[in-house]
Structures are given as C-alpha cells and as structure tokens.
Design a protein around this motif. Structure first.
Motif, PDB file in Angstrom:
ATOM      1  N   VAL A 182       2.752  -7.751   4.547  1.00  0.00           N
ATOM      2  CA  VAL A 182       1.509  -7.749   3.774  1.00  0.00           C
ATOM      3  C   VAL A 182       1.882  -7.726   2.297  1.00  0.00           C
ATOM      4  N   SER A 183       1.339  -8.678   1.538  1.00  0.00           N
ATOM      5  CA  SER A 183       1.605  -8.702   0.106  1.00  0.00           C
ATOM      6  C   SER A 183       0.312  -8.480  -0.665  1.00  0.00           C
ATOM      7  N   PHE A 184       0.467  -7.922  -1.867  1.00  0.00           N
ATOM      8  CA  PHE A 184      -0.666  -7.637  -2.740  1.00  0.00           C
ATOM      9  C   PHE A 184      -0.478  -8.383  -4.061  1.00  0.00           C
ATOM     10  N   THR A 185      -1.581  -8.937  -4.548  1.00  0.00           N
ATOM     11  CA  THR A 185      -1.608  -9.699  -5.788  1.00  0.00           C
ATOM     12  C   THR A 185      -2.692  -9.137  -6.694  1.00  0.00           C
ATOM     13  N   PHE A 186      -2.476  -9.166  -7.991  1.00  0.00           N
ATOM     14  CA  PHE A 186      -3.396  -8.713  -9.046  1.00  0.00           C
ATOM     15  C   PHE A 186      -3.389  -7.203  -9.251  1.00  0.00           C
ATOM     16  N   GLY A 187      -2.602  -6.469  -8.493  1.00  0.00           N
ATOM     17  CA  GLY A 187      -2.620  -5.020  -8.657  1.00  0.00           C
ATOM     18  C   GLY A 187      -1.810  -4.327  -7.587  1.00  0.00           C
ATOM     19  N   LEU A 188      -1.923  -2.995  -7.572  1.00  0.00           N
ATOM     20  CA  LEU A 188      -1.152  -2.166  -6.659  1.00  0.00           C
ATOM     21  C   LEU A 188      -2.006  -1.676  -5.496  1.00  0.00           C
ATOM     22  N   PRO A 189      -1.435  -1.613  -4.302  1.00  0.00           N
ATOM     23  CA  PRO A 189      -2.137  -0.954  -3.197  1.00  0.00           C
ATOM     24  C   PRO A 189      -2.170   0.553  -3.421  1.00  0.00           C
ATOM     25  N   ARG A 190      -3.188   1.210  -2.864  1.00  0.00           N
ATOM     26  CA  ARG A 190      -3.250   2.670  -2.941  1.00  0.00           C
ATOM     27  C   ARG A 190      -2.201   3.294  -2.011  1.00  0.00           C
ATOM     28  N   PRO A 191      -1.775   4.516  -2.299  1.00  0.00           N
ATOM     29  CA  PRO A 191      -0.773   5.172  -1.440  1.00  0.00           C
ATOM     30  C   PRO A 191      -1.196   5.251   0.022  1.00  0.00           C
ATOM     31  N   ASP A 192      -2.500   5.511   0.275  1.00  0.00           N
ATOM     32  CA  ASP A 192      -2.933   5.602   1.670  1.00  0.00           C
ATOM     33  C   ASP A 192      -2.826   4.258   2.378  1.00  0.00           C
ATOM     34  N   MET A 193      -3.031   3.164   1.633  1.00  0.00           N
ATOM     35  CA  MET A 193      -2.890   1.833   2.227  1.00  0.00           C
ATOM     36  C   MET A 193      -1.432   1.554   2.575  1.00  0.00           C
ATOM     37  N   VAL A 194      -0.539   1.873   1.644  1.00  0.00           N
ATOM     38  CA  VAL A 194       0.887   1.671   1.913  1.00  0.00           C
ATOM     39  C   VAL A 194       1.308   2.492   3.128  1.00  0.00           C
ATOM     40  N   ALA A 195       0.841   3.737   3.205  1.00  0.00           N
ATOM     41  CA  ALA A 195       1.199   4.589   4.339  1.00  0.00           C
ATOM     42  C   ALA A 195       0.684   4.015   5.651  1.00  0.00           C
ATOM     43  N   ALA A 196      -0.554   3.514   5.649  1.00  0.00           N
ATOM     44  CA  ALA A 196      -1.124   2.940   6.876  1.00  0.00           C
ATOM     45  C   ALA A 196      -0.351   1.697   7.307  1.00  0.00           C
ATOM     46  N   LEU A 197       0.028   0.869   6.355  1.00  0.00           N
ATOM     47  CA  LEU A 197       0.783  -0.334   6.685  1.00  0.00           C
ATOM     48  C   LEU A 197       2.184   0.020   7.168  1.00  0.00           C
ATOM     49  N   HIS A 198       2.814   0.983   6.538  1.00  0.00           N
ATOM     50  CA  HIS A 198       4.130   1.421   7.004  1.00  0.00           C
ATOM     51  C   HIS A 198       4.046   2.013   8.411  1.00  0.00           C
ATOM     52  N   ALA A 237       2.156   1.008  10.607  1.00  0.00           N
ATOM     53  CA  ALA A 237       2.023  -0.161  11.484  1.00  0.00           C
ATOM     54  C   ALA A 237       3.264  -1.048  11.446  1.00  0.00           C
ATOM     55  N   ASP A 238       4.346  -0.532  10.845  1.00  0.00           N
ATOM     56  CA  ASP A 238       5.632  -1.241  10.765  1.00  0.00           C
ATOM     57  C   ASP A 238       5.568  -2.499   9.916  1.00  0.00           C
ATOM     58  N   ALA A 239       4.661  -2.528   8.961  1.00  0.00           N
ATOM     59  CA  ALA A 239       4.563  -3.680   8.068  1.00  0.00           C
ATOM     60  C   ALA A 239       5.498  -3.500   6.878  1.00  0.00           C
ATOM     61  N   THR A 240       6.015  -4.621   6.390  1.00  0.00           N
ATOM     62  CA  THR A 240       6.753  -4.665   5.134  1.00  0.00           C
ATOM     63  C   THR A 240       5.751  -4.959   4.015  1.00  0.00           C
ATOM     64  N   VAL A 241       5.755  -4.151   2.973  1.00  0.00           N
ATOM     65  CA  VAL A 241       4.771  -4.271   1.898  1.00  0.00           C
ATOM     66  C   VAL A 241       5.421  -4.888   0.666  1.00  0.00           C
ATOM     67  N   LEU A 242       4.847  -5.998   0.198  1.00  0.00           N
ATOM     68  CA  LEU A 242       5.299  -6.688  -0.998  1.00  0.00           C
ATOM     69  C   LEU A 242       4.233  -6.583  -2.082  1.00  0.00           C
ATOM     70  N   VAL A 243       4.656  -6.525  -3.333  1.00  0.00           N
ATOM     71  CA  VAL A 243       3.741  -6.530  -4.470  1.00  0.00           C
ATOM     72  C   VAL A 243       4.206  -7.608  -5.444  1.00  0.00           C
ATOM     73  N   ARG A 256       7.425  -0.260  -7.467  1.00  0.00           N
ATOM     74  CA  ARG A 256       8.378   0.627  -6.782  1.00  0.00           C
ATOM     75  C   ARG A 256       7.763   2.001  -6.570  1.00  0.00           C
ATOM     76  N   ASP A 257       7.142   2.528  -7.613  1.00  0.00           N
ATOM     77  CA  ASP A 257       6.571   3.871  -7.513  1.00  0.00           C
ATOM     78  C   ASP A 257       5.384   3.914  -6.556  1.00  0.00           C
ATOM     79  N   ALA A 258       4.729   2.771  -6.334  1.00  0.00           N
ATOM     80  CA  ALA A 258       3.603   2.703  -5.400  1.00  0.00           C
ATOM     81  C   ALA A 258       4.050   2.588  -3.953  1.00  0.00           C
ATOM     82  N   GLY A 259       5.359   2.399  -3.735  1.00  0.00           N
ATOM     83  CA  GLY A 259       5.876   2.345  -2.373  1.00  0.00           C
ATOM     84  C   GLY A 259       6.187   0.970  -1.841  1.00  0.00           C
ATOM     85  N   ALA A 260       6.218  -0.054  -2.722  1.00  0.00           N
ATOM     86  CA  ALA A 260       6.539  -1.407  -2.269  1.00  0.00           C
ATOM     87  C   ALA A 260       7.933  -1.458  -1.666  1.00  0.00           C
TER      88      ALA A 260
END
Length: 346
Positions: A120-136, A138-144, A156-160
């Motif tokens: 899952v990648s995010f564009t135009f901004g950062l995902p919230r910490p709870d979103m990153v945690a939920a995706l992790h 679910a074993d997703a790799t998070v890109l920003v 990096r600080d947002a958990g990407a």
C-alpha cells in the motif's frame, strides 16, 4: 529487498483512467509490481478491483491511496472559477462544484487492510499511525511518496517501510508532502542520493524513467526498483484515452501545472494548460472537481486541447508494447546496461 521482485519494475499508480486491473495483473504476472490507483474510486470499487487482480494473478501487487490536502484559498478559487466560465460555455456544460473532500481515504485504507493487500502506497501526505499499524497487522508493506529529504525523514518517522522517491521529471501529480511552488523540485538522481544520506530505508525511484538504461541508472544510484508510469501509457492494457495516446506521439513539451486539478502535475502542454496555469490556485481537489465537466466534454469530443494528459519528461521513449513484454524488456535492458555501462565496453 523489501518488495521481493523478480524484476525491478514497479508500474506507477495512475488515477483517472490509465491504471486498470488488467495492467496491474500483467505487470505483477511478469515479475514486476503492478499497482491499482484508489484515487477517485469508491471504497467498494477498490475492493472489487483488488479481488479482480487476485483472480488474474497470484503475484504481489499494490494499491495507492491519496492523502487529503490542506484547505483552499476560497477567494482564489472563486476567481479561478470565474476565469473558467467561458470554457464552460465553450463546451456547453456547467462548471463542477469546487468542493473539498477526503477521497474516502480512511474507508479505503480499511478495505486494503481487510483484503490484506500486499503493498500500500500513500501520495500527497503521510498515513496516520493507526493506519500504518493496521496495514502492518495485515502484513502489508507501506510506501510513502517523497519529493525531498525532509519528506523522507517525516515518512520514516511515520512508519514507512520504503519510499517512493519522485523526481521533478515525473509525469502526473507531484506526490510529496508539500505542494508550494518550488517545493520538492529536485531532479531524480540528486534526490536519490540526498534521501539515501538522510534515511536508511529502501527506495523506489520515480521520475522520467522510461527505458532499461534509465532503470539501470537508478539502481546504481541506490534504488531497489524503478517506478514507471508514462512508460505504460501506451500498453494495450492501460486505460489511456485515445486523444492522450495520440498526443504522446506529437512531440509536445511538458510542463508543471495546477490548471486541471489545483495540485502541481506534469503533463503535455496544450491550450488549456498554456492559458490557465498562471492563474490556477493551489486548491486540490477543489479545482479537480471544478474542471471535471470540462475535461469530460473535451474527452468525449476527442479534443486534446482541454484535457489533462499527464506525461513525464522522457515520454518520447514510450513504446506500445503489451505490459508483460515491456516489463521483461525493461529488466533485460537494465541488466545489459549494468553489464556494459558504456557503449562498446566489454
């Protein structure tokens, strides 16, 4: 390697038409990483497309999500709407409502976690910490997507888990955290090196990459893979409109503009872009909604002078090949360039 690709090719998510289920499945099936674009889609439509890709390939794929932007300058937005009224009369349509919305991003992220989408990648901004945690979870790799070293630190600080490092050469919207004029307008190769110094995260390079030697160049510069969008626009699996396809062979220059969407994006220069770029405010998605009826009418008429035709600076190198064949050629040509970095070298 965080993405675990057989071939170091990522198909950029291209919202608004070019990204399709067929394109994503073909790229992933060929050993790259295909992407769906969740932008402008409903959460239910995103779920359907995720399941449709899974029905076509067992390989990993990704989905991109737009992060909501800041409030708009209402006065500047009203002035731009007045400027566009003659365009509306030209096409016999009403202007769209220049409204704010969050593109239902929270619901889309929830769908992607529920469906256990691999990337899952995010564009135009950062995902919230709870979103990153939920995706992790679910074993997703998070890109920003980042366009500056400062963006990279924030991601990096947002958990990407990894960064899509986008140079100013890229077609389509500037994907970084800031949209002020001049922000994040680094060339790709300098940006890769600056980001590599700033953070210790895997990088996917994006911007002006259309052929194998340019894939090789970004691998040498430290990227794990190259993300290409413009290179796939002419593939039969892509949803690129007929006027856009034809314009890619017409030798037009490219330029950054807010005229169509209110956010800086690189596209082929046409009449609308040339006439309205200087007056267009920083107001996304307000301007996108405002111009939607104009663009739809022009697209239906096959007129390339009033539609957004996103393209990177090296678009002239794009070829009309099936997506799987293109992925193989890009990887093979990159490997050849790495083995023989200078013409005639042995």
């Amino acid at each position: 390697m965080v993405l675990g690709l057989r071939r170091p090719v990522v198909q950029a998510p291209m919202a608004g038409g070019p990204s399709t289920v067929e394109l994503a499945a073909a790229v992933s099936g060929a050993g790259g990483l295909g992407f769906l674009a969740a932008g402008y889609r409903t959460p239910d439509a995103v779920r359907e497309e995720v399941r449709a890709v899974r029905a076509r390939t067992r390989e990993r794929f990704g989905v991109n999500v737009f992060v909501p932007g800041p409030p708009a300058d209402e006065g500047a937005l009203r002035r731009y709407a007045e400027r566009l009224r003659p365009e509306a009369r030209r096409w016999g349509v009403d202007l769209g409502e220049p409204r704010a919305d969050d593109d239902a991003w929270e619901a889309k992220v929830a769908v992607l976690a529920e469906e256990r989408v691999p990337v899952v990648s995010f564009t135009f901004g950062l995902p919230r910490p709870d979103m990153v945690a939920a995706l992790h979870d679910a074993d997703a790799t998070v890109l920003v997507t980042v366009t500056s070293p400062e963006d990279a630190l924030a991601a990096r600080d947002a958990g990407a888990d990894a960064l899509v490092v986008q140079g100013v050469e890229a077609g389509g919207h500037r994907g970084g955290l800031r949209d002020e004029d001049g922000a994040g307008e680094y060339g790709l190769l300098p940006l890769l090196r600056l980001v590599a110094r700033a953070v210790d995260l895997p990088m996917v390079a994006a911007g002006g990459i259309v052929d194998g030697p340019s894939v090789a160049a970004v691998l040498v510069a430290g990227a794990e893979a190259a993300q290409l969008g413009t290179a796939f626009l002419l593939c039969p699996e892509a949803g690129t409109g007929a006027a856009h396809r034809a314009a890619l062979g017409a030798g037009r220059p490219t330029a950054l503009t807010r005229a169509f969407s209110g956010r800086r994006a690189r596209g082929l220069v046409n009449r609308f872009l040339a006439e309205h770029t200087a007056a267009a405010p920083a107001a996304y998605p307000h301007v996108h909604h405002l111009t939607t009826p104009l663009r739809a009418a022009a697209r239906q008429a096959g007129d390339p002078e009033a539609i957004s035709m996103w393209a990177g600076q090296a678009y002239a190198l794009a070829e009309a090949l099936p997506a799987g064949e293109l992925v193989a050629r890009l990887a093979d040509d990159a490997a050849a360039a790495l083995a023989h970095p200078r013409p005639g070298a042995s």
